[in-house]
Write a protein that holds these residues in place. Structure first.
Motif, short mmCIF file in Angstrom:
data_model
loop_
_atom_site.label_atom_id
_atom_site.label_comp_id
_atom_site.label_asym_id
_atom_site.label_seq_id
_atom_site.Cartn_x
_atom_site.Cartn_y
_atom_site.Cartn_z
N ILE A 15 0.84 -1.20 0.00
CA ILE A 15 0.00 0.00 0.00
C ILE A 15 0.87 1.25 0.00
CG2 ILE A 15 -1.65 1.31 1.38
CD1 ILE A 15 -2.70 -1.47 2.32
N VAL A 16 1.92 1.20 0.85
CA VAL A 16 2.83 2.36 0.91
C VAL A 16 3.50 2.57 -0.44
CG1 VAL A 16 4.94 3.24 1.96
CG2 VAL A 16 3.20 2.15 3.38
N ALA A 17 3.85 1.46 -1.11
CA ALA A 17 4.53 1.56 -2.40
C ALA A 17 3.64 2.19 -3.46
CB ALA A 17 5.00 0.18 -2.85
N CYS A 18 2.32 2.09 -3.25
CA CYS A 18 1.38 2.63 -4.24
C CYS A 18 1.23 4.14 -4.13
CB CYS A 18 0.01 1.98 -4.10
SG CYS A 18 0.00 0.29 -4.67
N ILE A 19 1.66 4.70 -3.00
CA ILE A 19 1.39 6.12 -2.75
C ILE A 19 1.88 7.04 -3.87
CG2 ILE A 19 1.99 8.04 -1.18
CD1 ILE A 19 1.53 6.06 1.11
N PHE A 69 -9.85 5.86 -8.51
CA PHE A 69 -10.23 5.64 -7.11
C PHE A 69 -10.19 6.99 -6.41
CE2 PHE A 69 -10.34 1.58 -4.59
CZ PHE A 69 -11.08 2.14 -3.57
N HIS A 70 -11.36 7.58 -6.22
CA HIS A 70 -11.42 8.91 -5.62
C HIS A 70 -11.18 8.79 -4.11
CE1 HIS A 70 -13.83 12.49 -4.15
NE2 HIS A 70 -12.78 13.00 -4.75
N ILE A 71 -10.22 9.53 -3.59
CA ILE A 71 -9.87 9.42 -2.17
C ILE A 71 -10.46 10.57 -1.37
CG2 ILE A 71 -7.97 9.33 -0.52
CD1 ILE A 71 -6.28 8.18 -2.86
N PHE A 81 -6.58 8.02 -6.95
CA PHE A 81 -5.63 6.98 -7.33
C PHE A 81 -6.02 6.60 -8.75
CE2 PHE A 81 -4.33 2.53 -7.53
CZ PHE A 81 -3.05 2.60 -7.06
N TYR A 82 -5.15 6.93 -9.71
CA TYR A 82 -5.54 6.73 -11.10
C TYR A 82 -5.26 5.30 -11.54
CZ TYR A 82 -6.07 11.69 -11.10
OH TYR A 82 -6.47 12.95 -10.79
N LEU A 83 -6.30 4.63 -12.00
CA LEU A 83 -6.17 3.25 -12.44
C LEU A 83 -6.08 3.22 -13.96
CD1 LEU A 83 -8.89 2.01 -10.01
CD2 LEU A 83 -6.51 1.36 -9.89
N PRO A 84 -5.49 2.18 -14.53
CA PRO A 84 -5.34 2.16 -15.99
C PRO A 84 -6.66 1.91 -16.71
CG PRO A 84 -4.47 0.16 -15.02
CD PRO A 84 -4.82 1.05 -13.89
N VAL A 85 -6.82 2.60 -17.84
CA VAL A 85 -7.96 2.35 -18.72
C VAL A 85 -7.47 1.46 -19.85
CG1 VAL A 85 -9.61 3.44 -20.28
CG2 VAL A 85 -8.98 4.57 -18.16
N ILE A 86 -8.11 0.34 -20.04
CA ILE A 86 -7.73 -0.59 -21.10
C ILE A 86 -8.91 -0.73 -22.05
CG2 ILE A 86 -6.94 -2.92 -21.62
CD1 ILE A 86 -6.02 -3.02 -18.63
N LEU A 87 -8.72 -0.29 -23.29
CA LEU A 87 -9.82 -0.28 -24.24
C LEU A 87 -9.48 -1.11 -25.47
CD1 LEU A 87 -10.72 3.50 -24.26
CD2 LEU A 87 -11.89 1.71 -23.00
N GLY A 236 -15.78 -3.82 1.52
CA GLY A 236 -16.71 -2.76 1.14
C GLY A 236 -17.13 -1.90 2.32
N LEU A 237 -16.99 -2.42 3.54
CA LEU A 237 -17.42 -1.65 4.71
C LEU A 237 -16.34 -0.73 5.25
CD1 LEU A 237 -19.38 -4.36 6.69
CD2 LEU A 237 -20.30 -2.40 5.50
N ILE A 238 -15.08 -0.97 4.85
CA ILE A 238 -13.99 -0.11 5.33
C ILE A 238 -14.04 1.18 4.52
CG2 ILE A 238 -11.51 0.06 5.71
CD1 ILE A 238 -11.43 -3.01 5.64
N PRO A 239 -14.23 2.32 5.16
CA PRO A 239 -14.59 3.52 4.39
C PRO A 239 -13.44 4.29 3.75
CG PRO A 239 -14.71 4.00 6.71
CD PRO A 239 -14.29 2.57 6.60
N PHE A 240 -12.21 3.77 3.72
CA PHE A 240 -11.13 4.57 3.14
C PHE A 240 -10.32 3.75 2.15
CE2 PHE A 240 -10.00 3.03 7.37
CZ PHE A 240 -8.94 2.19 7.07
N PHE A 241 -9.52 4.48 1.35
CA PHE A 241 -8.65 3.86 0.36
C PHE A 241 -7.68 2.91 1.04
CE2 PHE A 241 -4.75 3.84 -2.11
CZ PHE A 241 -5.25 3.50 -3.35
N PRO A 242 -7.28 1.78 0.47
CA PRO A 242 -7.67 1.23 -0.83
C PRO A 242 -8.87 0.29 -0.76
CG PRO A 242 -5.86 -0.03 0.05
CD PRO A 242 -6.25 0.95 1.11
#
Lengths: 380, 65
Positions: A15-19, A69-71, A81-87, A236-242
């Motif tokens: 998680i820290v590495a994703c920051i 992922f809106h924080i 947190f911007y996730l990749p768009v694959i089209l 789903g119940l944990i209210p914060f990122f990630p």
């Protein structure tokens, strides 16, 4: 391996590495961009003052899927947190960051990807020229306008959450397996916590419903869906990122889970199961034109109910919690917050019960359907 | 919108009555035979889940409408 000995530490490190990926919106890429954005921002601020708090919009955006992922919002700028768009577009595969859409969901911001102009409207990506020909109604049902949009295989919020829960489960059970190898006596630590759950699924769900002889074959599937649904309900119940994504409250996800149960049931159906559908014993043959369709519909409604049950229960829980939080902003006063906070706490605790109960019910009914398909009847 | 709300409300009344009946009967049964509590609970949850399924169909219809 050092990593998998300490799954929790590894997860935290990941998680820290994703920051670094968490970027602030509106990075100054080039000067032309900045000027257009400055104008847009100015308009946005003017509109912001008049804009009333819209609870429906807020709730829909929280329970829905998203490309990023809106924080939080900081000083009017969304932190995501911007996730990749694959089209899969008309020109083939395109991969880019969801940052390019600049949080636009109204179809205004045009993204140019290798000569193709794309817009996003309510989390659905369209070709710009075809989007302009669509009516308001068609835009709202945009997910079904297949000729106006590229195929979207993006790692969305829900996909991200699903991959994360898979990794958590994998590390968790790998640790359990290793602890049994090292310590064949009474389980300790995490194994001691999970063993009662595994034996619960075996003794209370699989054995009584599938039968003493055949339950073993279905145990891996039942354990997988039990723990997978449970952990995703809790995430789903944990209210914060990630965490915080509403994965088990997504109808596509529950559809796939129910469809797998349907496949398992259908392919393990024995002679008696199919006999009861196509040639129900004790029913005169001339009733077959009515009985066979009814039985086939019965085959399909069972997984359909599984799909709707999980979806509706989890979504309803999320909507209630978000509505209670929204009350503070609807009344626009801090005085409501203690009451609303207390109710949110109560609902969250109740939802933790529902999370376990729905995982149990899904597994139990899956076992029941499989049991019906493999049961051997005595014919007199 | 209002009609959908009324429809969902009616579905909830029906499901509430049904699940309430199951819960009450299960309580009676457990009081009579506490040693069978485990089996009764499983059967109760299955029956409640089936009723809930029907109610959820109604809720989905109300959502779509």
């Amino acid at each position: 391996m050092v990593i998998s000995n300490k799954p929790l530490q590894f997860l935290f490190a990941a998680i820290v590495a994703c920051i670094p990926f968490v970027g602030f919106a509106n990075p100054a890429v080039d000067s032309t961009h900045v000027t257009t954005e400055a104008v847009a921002e100015h308009h946005g601020e003017a509109a912001h003052e008049e804009k009333e708090f819209n609870a429906t919009e807020l709730i829909n955006s929280h329970i829905g899927d998203a490309h990023e992922f809106h924080i939080a919002d900081w000083g009017g700028h969304p932190i995501s947190f911007y996730l990749p768009v694959i089209l899969w577009t008309n020109n083939g595969l395109e991969i880019f960051s969801s940052e390019k859409f600049h949080h636009d969901n109204e179809g205004h911001h045009v993204v140019d990807v290798n000569g193709q102009e794309l817009v996003r409207y309510k989390e659905v990506i369209f070709y710009k020229d075809k989007f302009e020909t669509l009516t308001e109604e068609e835009r709202k049902n945009g997910a079904f306008a297949f000729d106006a949009r590229p195929l979207d295989f993006s790692i969305t919020k829900n996909v991200f959450s699903m991959l994360m829960s898979t990794i958590i489960l994998f590390l968790l059970f790998l640790a359990v397996a290793r602890s049994y190898k090292k310590n064949p006596k009474a389980p300790k630590g995490i194994a001691g916590f999970l063993e009662p759950l595994v034996t619960f699924v075996r003794d209370e769900i699989a054995r009584p419903n599938i039968g003493e002889k055949k339950y073993g074959k279905y145990m891996p599937y039942l354990l997988t869906i039990f723990f997978f649904i449970w952990i995703n309900n809790l995430i789903g119940l944990i209210p914060f990122f990630p965490f915080s994504s509403n994965l088990t409250g997504n109808i596509y996800f529950t559809f796939v889970m129910a469809f797998i149960t349907f496949l398992v049931t259908t392919f393990s159906g024995n002679k008696d199961y199919w006999g009861h559908i196509f040639n129900t014993p004790g029913v005169p043959f001339w009733l077959a034109p009515i009985m066979v369709p009814v039985e086939i519909i019965g085959m399909l409604t069972k997984p359909f109910a599984l799909m709707i049950r999980l979806f509706a229960n989890i979504t309803a829980g999320h909507i209630i919690i978000l509505s209670l939080v929204s009350l503070i902003f609807i009344f626009d006063t801090v005085a409501v917050s203690p009451i609303s906070g207390a109710f949110v706490l109560f609902m969250s605790v109740l939802e933790m019960l529902v999370a376990a109960l729905q995982a149990y019910v899904f597994t139990l009914l899956s076992a029941l359907f499989i049991g019906q398909a493999v049961a051997e009847h005595d014919h007199h | 919108m209002v009609l959908a709300g009324i429809g969902a409300g009616l579905a909830v009344i029906g499901a509430g009555l049904g699940i309430g009946k199951i819960g009450g009967s299960a309580m009676d049964a457990i009081a009579r035979q506490p040693e069978a509590a485990g089996k009764i609970q499983t059967a109760m949850i299955i029956a409640a889940a089936l009723i809930e399924g029907v109610a959820l169909f109604a809720v989905v219809v109300a959502l779509i409408a």
